[in-house]
Design an enzyme around this catalytic site. Structure first.
Site, PDB file in Angstrom:
ATOM      1  N   ASN A  14       1.910   7.492  -6.529  1.00 21.23           N
ATOM      2  CA  ASN A  14       0.966   8.583  -6.732  1.00 21.23           C
ATOM      3  C   ASN A  14       1.422   9.890  -6.077  1.00 21.23           C
ATOM      4  O   ASN A  14       0.594  10.749  -5.772  1.00 21.23           O
ATOM      5  CB  ASN A  14      -0.421   8.161  -6.246  1.00 21.23           C
ATOM      6  CG  ASN A  14      -1.048   7.170  -7.197  1.00 21.23           C
ATOM      7  OD1 ASN A  14      -1.569   7.549  -8.228  1.00 21.23           O
ATOM      8  ND2 ASN A  14      -0.960   5.887  -6.870  1.00 21.23           N
ATOM      9  N   ALA A  56       0.836  -1.201   0.000  1.00 17.85           N
ATOM     10  CA  ALA A  56       0.000   0.000   0.000  1.00 17.85           C
ATOM     11  C   ALA A  56       0.875   1.256   0.000  1.00 17.85           C
ATOM     12  O   ALA A  56       0.566   2.233  -0.693  1.00 17.85           O
ATOM     13  CB  ALA A  56      -0.934  -0.006   1.204  1.00 17.85           C
ATOM     14  N   PHE A 115       1.971   1.964  -3.438  1.00 17.79           N
ATOM     15  CA  PHE A 115       0.872   2.553  -4.203  1.00 17.79           C
ATOM     16  C   PHE A 115       0.839   4.069  -3.996  1.00 17.79           C
ATOM     17  O   PHE A 115       0.742   4.842  -4.953  1.00 17.79           O
ATOM     18  CB  PHE A 115      -0.463   1.919  -3.766  1.00 17.79           C
ATOM     19  CG  PHE A 115      -1.680   2.692  -4.197  1.00 17.79           C
ATOM     20  CD1 PHE A 115      -2.158   2.601  -5.495  1.00 17.79           C
ATOM     21  CD2 PHE A 115      -2.357   3.510  -3.303  1.00 17.79           C
ATOM     22  CE1 PHE A 115      -3.289   3.316  -5.897  1.00 17.79           C
ATOM     23  CE2 PHE A 115      -3.479   4.225  -3.685  1.00 17.79           C
ATOM     24  CZ  PHE A 115      -3.943   4.119  -4.989  1.00 17.79           C
ATOM     25  N   TYR A 116       0.940   4.499  -2.741  1.00 18.26           N
ATOM     26  CA  TYR A 116       0.910   5.933  -2.466  1.00 18.26           C
ATOM     27  C   TYR A 116       2.142   6.619  -3.050  1.00 18.26           C
ATOM     28  O   TYR A 116       2.040   7.722  -3.597  1.00 18.26           O
ATOM     29  CB  TYR A 116       0.786   6.189  -0.962  1.00 18.26           C
ATOM     30  CG  TYR A 116      -0.580   5.856  -0.428  1.00 18.26           C
ATOM     31  CD1 TYR A 116      -1.673   6.659  -0.727  1.00 18.26           C
ATOM     32  CD2 TYR A 116      -0.794   4.728   0.357  1.00 18.26           C
ATOM     33  CE1 TYR A 116      -2.945   6.363  -0.260  1.00 18.26           C
ATOM     34  CE2 TYR A 116      -2.064   4.417   0.833  1.00 18.26           C
ATOM     35  CZ  TYR A 116      -3.124   5.236   0.521  1.00 18.26           C
ATOM     36  OH  TYR A 116      -4.383   4.943   0.973  1.00 18.26           O
ATOM     37  N   GLU A 117       3.297   5.984  -2.958  1.00 16.65           N
ATOM     38  CA  GLU A 117       4.508   6.572  -3.536  1.00 16.65           C
ATOM     39  C   GLU A 117       4.382   6.740  -5.050  1.00 16.65           C
ATOM     40  O   GLU A 117       4.803   7.767  -5.597  1.00 16.65           O
ATOM     41  CB  GLU A 117       5.729   5.705  -3.215  1.00 16.65           C
ATOM     42  CG  GLU A 117       6.172   5.828  -1.768  1.00 16.65           C
ATOM     43  CD  GLU A 117       7.329   4.925  -1.425  1.00 16.65           C
ATOM     44  OE1 GLU A 117       8.271   5.419  -0.789  1.00 16.65           O
ATOM     45  OE2 GLU A 117       7.299   3.726  -1.796  1.00 16.65           O
TER      46      GLU A 117
END
Length: 167
Positions: free
Chosen positions: A146, A139, A142-144
């Site tokens: 984005n 997760a 995923f944030y990285e």
């Protein structure tokens, strides 16, 4: 179905929470049992992603709440120019996508909606960062991907500067 068929609205009684399943029991349980209570207590607000033709079926959701970060917790480049010890921000407390919708790029769409929401809030409030506590290393990646950055090496807490994000 096109991306234009998607909409984000506040969670309401018309939404079918029982049918939602993202594969993470804590996130499913939150939506079913706690999201409405958090709203009533002014602890968080829950927003759902739905399709226009099926407005009751929840495709995904995110929650937002007021938050602050200690200035010394931010990397030096992100803290530059801030004269206060606490930095105002927003916390994405939860972000989840129904298992039937995963793998279609809708997670990015949901996150983009949350970021845009915060950018709109930033016009009216003093907000500097958007913070998220990732549930796993996957997760966090995923944030990285984005645009989020980790507070420190190996941490699952990440942030996005709202300074250059505009709706």
């Amino acid at each position: 179905m096109s991306a234009d068929d998607l909409q984000v609205t506040p969670l309401g009684p018309q939404h079918d929470r029982a049918a939602f399943s993202c594969g993470e029991a804590t996130l499913d349980r939150y939506l079913r049992e706690q999201a409405s209570q958090d709203r009533k207590r002014s602890l968080a607000r829950c927003y759902v992603l739905t399709r226009v033709p099926e407005p009751a079926r929840i495709v995904g959701y995110y929650t937002l709440s007021a938050h602050s970060v200690r200035l010394h917790d931010l990397p030096e480049d992100a803290a530059r120019g801030i004269p206060y010890r606490d930095v105002p921000g927003v916390l994405i407390g939860r972000l989840a996508l129904d298992t039937r919708e995963q793998g279609r790029g809708l997670g990015e769409r949901l996150l983009a909606a949350a970021v845009e929401h915060c950018a709109r809030l930033e016009r009216d409030l003093g907000l500097r960062v958007l913070v998220v506590d990732a549930l796993s290393e996957g997760a966090a990646r995923f944030y990285e991907r984005n645009g989020f950055r980790r507070f420190g090496t190996g941490e699952l807490r990440l942030f996005l500067s709202l300074r250059h994000v505009r709706p």
